[in-house]
Design a protein around this motif. Structure first.
Motif, PDB file in Angstrom:
ATOM      1  N   ALA A 209      66.162  -4.926   5.932  1.00 28.33           N
ATOM      2  CA  ALA A 209      67.505  -4.407   5.678  1.00 28.33           C
ATOM      3  C   ALA A 209      67.652  -3.050   6.349  1.00 28.33           C
ATOM      4  CB  ALA A 209      67.756  -4.277   4.175  1.00 28.33           C
ATOM      5  N   ALA A 210      68.878  -2.715   6.702  1.00 30.47           N
ATOM      6  CA  ALA A 210      69.161  -1.414   7.290  1.00 30.47           C
ATOM      7  C   ALA A 210      69.031  -0.338   6.213  1.00 30.47           C
ATOM      8  CB  ALA A 210      70.550  -1.425   7.922  1.00 30.47           C
ATOM      9  N   GLY A 211      69.638   0.807   6.423  1.00 28.48           N
ATOM     10  CA  GLY A 211      69.360   1.937   5.559  1.00 28.48           C
ATOM     11  C   GLY A 211      70.058   1.952   4.223  1.00 28.48           C
ATOM     12  N   LEU A 212      69.362   2.536   3.237  1.00 31.05           N
ATOM     13  CA  LEU A 212      69.952   2.952   1.971  1.00 31.05           C
ATOM     14  C   LEU A 212      70.671   1.819   1.244  1.00 31.05           C
ATOM     15  CD1 LEU A 212      71.124   6.317   3.526  1.00 31.05           C
ATOM     16  CD2 LEU A 212      69.201   6.018   1.968  1.00 31.05           C
ATOM     17  N   SER A 213      72.017   1.851   1.186  1.00 36.50           N
ATOM     18  CA  SER A 213      72.753   0.840   0.417  1.00 36.50           C
ATOM     19  C   SER A 213      72.607  -0.555   0.998  1.00 36.50           C
ATOM     20  CB  SER A 213      74.238   1.206   0.324  1.00 36.50           C
ATOM     21  OG  SER A 213      74.846   1.196   1.599  1.00 36.50           O
ATOM     22  N   ALA A 214      72.174  -0.661   2.261  1.00 37.16           N
ATOM     23  CA  ALA A 214      71.957  -1.988   2.837  1.00 37.16           C
ATOM     24  C   ALA A 214      70.849  -2.740   2.118  1.00 37.16           C
ATOM     25  CB  ALA A 214      71.626  -1.877   4.329  1.00 37.16           C
ATOM     26  N   GLY A 215      69.983  -2.011   1.410  1.00 41.78           N
ATOM     27  CA  GLY A 215      68.957  -2.680   0.611  1.00 41.78           C
ATOM     28  C   GLY A 215      69.564  -3.512  -0.497  1.00 41.78           C
ATOM     29  N   ILE A 216      70.747  -3.112  -0.980  1.00 40.00           N
ATOM     30  CA  ILE A 216      71.448  -3.901  -1.988  1.00 40.00           C
ATOM     31  C   ILE A 216      71.893  -5.226  -1.387  1.00 40.00           C
ATOM     32  CG2 ILE A 216      73.482  -3.977  -3.485  1.00 40.00           C
ATOM     33  CD1 ILE A 216      73.272  -0.927  -3.729  1.00 40.00           C
ATOM     34  N   ASP A 217      72.419  -5.165  -0.163  1.00 45.09           N
ATOM     35  CA  ASP A 217      72.827  -6.392   0.522  1.00 45.09           C
ATOM     36  C   ASP A 217      71.619  -7.293   0.773  1.00 45.09           C
ATOM     37  OD1 ASP A 217      75.838  -5.920   1.569  1.00 45.09           O
ATOM     38  OD2 ASP A 217      74.736  -4.047   1.636  1.00 45.09           O
ATOM     39  N   GLY A 218      70.511  -6.680   1.184  1.00 50.60           N
ATOM     40  CA  GLY A 218      69.306  -7.464   1.411  1.00 50.60           C
ATOM     41  C   GLY A 218      68.824  -8.135   0.149  1.00 50.60           C
ATOM     42  N   ALA A 219      68.866  -7.409  -0.968  1.00 49.84           N
ATOM     43  CA  ALA A 219      68.435  -7.979  -2.249  1.00 49.84           C
ATOM     44  C   ALA A 219      69.342  -9.127  -2.670  1.00 49.84           C
ATOM     45  CB  ALA A 219      68.408  -6.893  -3.321  1.00 49.84           C
ATOM     46  N   LEU A 220      70.652  -8.949  -2.521  1.00 54.91           N
ATOM     47  CA  LEU A 220      71.581 -10.027  -2.868  1.00 54.91           C
ATOM     48  C   LEU A 220      71.349 -11.249  -1.988  1.00 54.91           C
ATOM     49  CD1 LEU A 220      74.791  -7.886  -3.432  1.00 54.91           C
ATOM     50  CD2 LEU A 220      73.636  -9.266  -5.167  1.00 54.91           C
TER      51      LEU A 220
END
Length: 247
Positions: A209-220
């Motif tokens: 995943a890309a940076g910071l809040s993109a980890g939320i997208d990766g987790a979803l």
């Protein structure tokens, strides 16, 4: 069977039917819901009822291990922690030792497990932050490689991709990282195809995943892979996160 017992059993059965069977993932086993009986904490290979209390056995939740280390970025690990926890996964932190970890902004966190005693997990999350010590830490790299050999998905967030790349597990793959680190990752690891136009990149068992809040997208996205899009959408909606817009 009294009414309260029957209602509880029905509710557990409905929850098991709704969330117990992962798409593309075998259930980890069956367990009696915590009720104080002698079988609490035990896992069984087959469905049925608990031989101690008679409650129906439910499928055990998928496990998510989240690596933490001194300098870890807060949102990199807490964002995925929130999403996986809201999806009903069993989430825990793991570090090289039980000593408290100080995040990049000074938050102190005590890891739940160490590399030596952490249970096997279905998902491993590798966050970023100040990774200068973790990126070459032999114990950390060995733990990641051992986990990736048996889990379903390994997810890196932000410049956690540098840690994962140093294990050799990203060789030949298309990957991403936080925007400011894209050139550095490409230069340091020419064996990778580094892209900066995606919130996350799925390579099957490895997602970056890309940076910071993109980890939320990766987790979803990982929740969608293992438990289906309906649950991922439900979690995003419940967390008031505009996941569809961010994909």
């Amino acid at each position: 069977m009294n009414l309260a017992f029957g209602l509880r059993a029905l509710l557990l059965a409905l929850l098991t039917a709704a969330f117990g069977s992962a798409q593309g993932a075998a259930p980890k086993g069956y367990a009696c819901p915590p009720c104080g009986c002698a079988s609490d904490g035990k896992t069984f290979e087959k469905p049925g009822t608990c031989h101690d209390c008679g409650m129906p056995l439910a499928t055990t939740p998928l496990r998510v291990a989240i690596l933490i280390f001194d300098g870890v970025q807060i949102i990199d690990y807490t964002g995925p922690y929130e999403m996986f926890g809201a999806a009903g996964f069993e989430v825990f932190t793991v570090a090289a030792s039980r000593a408290s970890v100080k995040t990049v902004m000074g938050m102190e966190v005590v890891p739940r497990y160490t590399f030596a005693d952490a249970p096997a997990a279905d998902v491993l999350v590798i966050p970023g932050g100040s990774v200068k010590d973790a990126v070459d830490h032999a114990g950390t790299l060995a733990f990641i490689k051992a986990s990736a050999a048996r889990n379903q998905v390994t997810l890196s967030v932000c410049n956690g991709a540098f840690i994962l790349a140093n294990t050799g597990l990203l060789k030949g793959l298309t990957v991403t990282t936080t925007r400011g680190n894209l050139p550095r990752l490409a230069q340091r690891h020419p064996e990778l195809k580094v892209v900066g136009d995606r919130r996350y990149v799925d390579n099957g068992r490895i997602v970056t995943a890309a940076g910071l809040s993109a980890g939320i997208d990766g987790a979803l996205h990982v929740i969608e892979k293992l438990k289906g899009r309906d649950l991922a959408k439900q979690v995003a909606h419940g967390e008031e996160y505009a996941w569809a817009e961010a994909r």
